[in-house]
Design a protein around this motif. Structure first.
Motif, PDB file in Angstrom:
ATOM      1  N   SER A  47      43.238  18.918  44.025  1.00  0.00           N
ATOM      2  CA  SER A  47      41.835  18.849  43.645  1.00  0.00           C
ATOM      3  C   SER A  47      41.003  18.428  44.843  1.00  0.00           C
ATOM      4  O   SER A  47      41.463  17.692  45.710  1.00  0.00           O
ATOM      5  N   VAL A  48      39.782  18.905  44.886  1.00  0.00           N
ATOM      6  CA  VAL A  48      38.843  18.561  45.947  1.00  0.00           C
ATOM      7  C   VAL A  48      37.665  17.792  45.354  1.00  0.00           C
ATOM      8  O   VAL A  48      37.358  16.681  45.773  1.00  0.00           O
ATOM      9  N   ALA A  49      36.996  18.393  44.383  1.00  0.00           N
ATOM     10  CA  ALA A  49      35.831  17.775  43.762  1.00  0.00           C
ATOM     11  C   ALA A  49      35.596  18.406  42.399  1.00  0.00           C
ATOM     12  O   ALA A  49      36.014  19.542  42.158  1.00  0.00           O
ATOM     13  N   ALA A  50      34.938  17.656  41.533  1.00  0.00           N
ATOM     14  CA  ALA A  50      34.618  18.168  40.206  1.00  0.00           C
ATOM     15  C   ALA A  50      33.275  17.608  39.770  1.00  0.00           C
ATOM     16  O   ALA A  50      32.827  16.565  40.276  1.00  0.00           O
ATOM     17  N   ILE A  51      32.644  18.305  38.837  1.00  0.00           N
ATOM     18  CA  ILE A  51      31.334  17.877  38.353  1.00  0.00           C
ATOM     19  C   ILE A  51      31.253  18.122  36.856  1.00  0.00           C
ATOM     20  O   ILE A  51      31.732  19.138  36.339  1.00  0.00           O
ATOM     21  N   SER A 106      36.835  16.279  36.092  1.00  0.00           N
ATOM     22  CA  SER A 106      38.264  16.012  36.057  1.00  0.00           C
ATOM     23  C   SER A 106      38.912  16.579  37.309  1.00  0.00           C
ATOM     24  O   SER A 106      38.617  17.696  37.716  1.00  0.00           O
ATOM     25  N   GLY A 107      39.800  15.804  37.881  1.00  0.00           N
ATOM     26  CA  GLY A 107      40.532  16.254  39.053  1.00  0.00           C
ATOM     27  C   GLY A 107      41.858  16.902  38.703  1.00  0.00           C
ATOM     28  O   GLY A 107      42.615  17.264  39.600  1.00  0.00           O
ATOM     29  N   SER A 108      42.122  17.064  37.416  1.00  0.00           N
ATOM     30  CA  SER A 108      43.383  17.656  36.984  1.00  0.00           C
ATOM     31  C   SER A 108      43.232  19.157  36.776  1.00  0.00           C
ATOM     32  O   SER A 108      42.332  19.606  36.061  1.00  0.00           O
ATOM     33  N   SER A 109      44.118  19.921  37.357  1.00  0.00           N
ATOM     34  CA  SER A 109      44.056  21.376  37.202  1.00  0.00           C
ATOM     35  C   SER A 109      44.270  21.792  35.751  1.00  0.00           C
ATOM     36  O   SER A 109      43.795  22.853  35.330  1.00  0.00           O
TER      37      SER A 109
END
Length: 125
Positions: A47-51, A106-109
């Motif tokens: 993960s890189v970033a999430a919003i 969320s940083g989870s795929s």
């Protein structure tokens, strides 16, 4: 079928900036959480970033905190990853991802159910 289209990748020098964009192919599509992931050669996807849906909640991987920012425009159905102070270790294929079930960042795929094709980012030293 809705597609996610990434753009803005390329080759930059270390210390430079790069702006990645992700757009949904259909304006009627309303993603909830959105995120960027990346995969470097020989490594697992990370993960890189999430919003979050409304943009108030954001997640950043430790490796990019303070250098990358993430934003979205729900009217235009777009998301932007602004990469500043790029490092050679940022070299990877970057993927845009969206969720139809998760609202918060969320940083989870596993939270994401739609993915773009990926775009190459290369940072030279």
């Amino acid at each position: 079928q809705v597609q996610l289209l990434e753009s803005g990748g390329g080759v930059v020098q270390a210390g430079d900036s790069l702006r990645l964009s992700c757009a949904a192919s259909e304006r009627s599509f309303t993603p909830l959480a959105m995120a960027w992931f990346r995969q470097a050669p020989g490594k697992e996807i990370e993960s890189v970033a999430a919003i979050s849906f409304m943009g108030a909640n954001k997640y950043f991987a430790d490796s990019v905190k303070g250098r990358f920012t993430i934003s979205r425009d729900n009217d235009k159905k777009t998301m932007v990853l602004q990469m500043n102070s790029a490092k050679p270790e940022d070299t990877a294929i970057y993927y845009c991802a969206t969720s139809q079930t998760t609202i918060n960042a969320s940083g989870s795929s596993r939270s994401y159910d739609m993915w773009g094709q990926g775009i190459q980012v290369t940072v030279s030293s």
